[in-house]
Design a protein around this motif. Structure first.
Motif, PDB file in Angstrom:
ATOM      1  N   LYS A  55       0.836  -1.201   0.000  1.00  0.00           N
ATOM      2  CA  LYS A  55       0.000   0.000   0.000  1.00  0.00           C
ATOM      3  C   LYS A  55       0.868   1.248   0.000  1.00  0.00           C
ATOM      4  CE  LYS A  55      -3.627   2.427   2.552  1.00  0.00           C
ATOM      5  NZ  LYS A  55      -4.487   2.431   3.765  1.00  0.00           N
ATOM      6  N   GLU A  59       1.097   4.172  -3.075  1.00  0.00           N
ATOM      7  CA  GLU A  59       0.591   5.516  -2.817  1.00  0.00           C
ATOM      8  C   GLU A  59       1.681   6.576  -2.734  1.00  0.00           C
ATOM      9  OE1 GLU A  59      -1.756   5.188   0.721  1.00  0.00           O
ATOM     10  OE2 GLU A  59      -3.402   4.138  -0.293  1.00  0.00           O
ATOM     11  N   HIS A  60       2.949   6.153  -2.788  1.00  0.00           N
ATOM     12  CA  HIS A  60       4.031   7.108  -2.622  1.00  0.00           C
ATOM     13  C   HIS A  60       5.035   7.024  -3.777  1.00  0.00           C
ATOM     14  CE1 HIS A  60       2.419   6.868   1.456  1.00  0.00           C
ATOM     15  NE2 HIS A  60       2.982   8.036   1.674  1.00  0.00           N
TER      16      HIS A  60
END
Length: 219
Positions: A55, A59-60
């Motif tokens: 995750k 997301e980064h």
């Protein structure tokens, strides 16, 4: 979203996997390989993407490292798929020739896999991150001794009732007594499921980008 979803065709099975390219870096970059826990086994990558390291990576961006996560079938363990894991790592390195080293990280069942696989093949890894994991009996002090030149960072919740913290602390103590660059970070009040907090740490993310083992700098 920055993660690619693929299937790695092997003689035994088609194994789903996630891959994310390095971004925002110049020159050589590490490949960080993640071994998931027991509840994320199967044939559904959305289970991996729901939390923890996958995750975070999804997301980064940018990230100064390549990232890879294979998904193994239900009712199996990581050592059973070691050959396929190594083959996928080697295939990835052949395609991305700026990868100069490999780091291995795991959560829970994946951490047990990290201990067992890395202690059997320490020359392949420039660093290890172990989260909420037990050290398999098969590793023992002899296996830990083979990691004496490998940087190891262990994270554990001090309230973990699934894998008591004593095992992690003992492993780090043994490594340190052997002269290994090992460290233990305890998460106060943390239970077994600390992966979101651990992998979201800026300090760990920097460590992943810069760490290399003196004797395995090009492993």
């Amino acid at each position: 979203m920055s993660i690619e979803q693929h299937v790695y065709a092997t003689a035994r099975a088609g194994l789903p996997y996630l891959f994310a390219p390095a971004q925002g870096h110049s020159g050589a970059a590490p490949l960080v390989v993640f071994l998931h826990g027991a509840r994320d086994r199967g044939n559904d990558l959305t289970k991996l993407l729901a939390w923890g390291f996958p995750k975070y990576v999804n997301e980064h961006a940018p990230r100064p490292y390549y990232w890879l996560a294979l998904q193994i079938p239900e009712d199996s363990t990581w050592p059973e798929w070691q050959d396929e894991l190594f083959a996928l790592i080697d295939k990835t390195r052949a395609v991305h020739d700026d990868i100069d080293r490999v780091l291995l990280s795991g959560f829970s069942l994946g951490s047990a896999g990290v201990w067992q696989i890395a202690s059997s093949h320490p020359e392949r890894f420039a660093g290890l991150v172990v989260v909420s994991g037990r050290v398999p009996d098969a590793v023992g002090r002899e296996g830990l001794a083979r990691l004496q030149h490998t940087p190891v960072w262990v994270f554990h919740g001090d309230a973990d009732d699934k894998a008591p913290v004593a095992g992690a602390a003992e492993a780090v103590s043994t490594l340190q007594s052997l002269g290994a660059p090992a460290r233990l970070t305890l998460i106060p009040g943390g239970d077994h499921f600390i992966a979101d907090e651990v992998y979201g740490s800026d300090e760990l993310q920097h460590w992943l980008a810069v760490t290399r083992a003196p004797s395995t700098a090009t492993a």
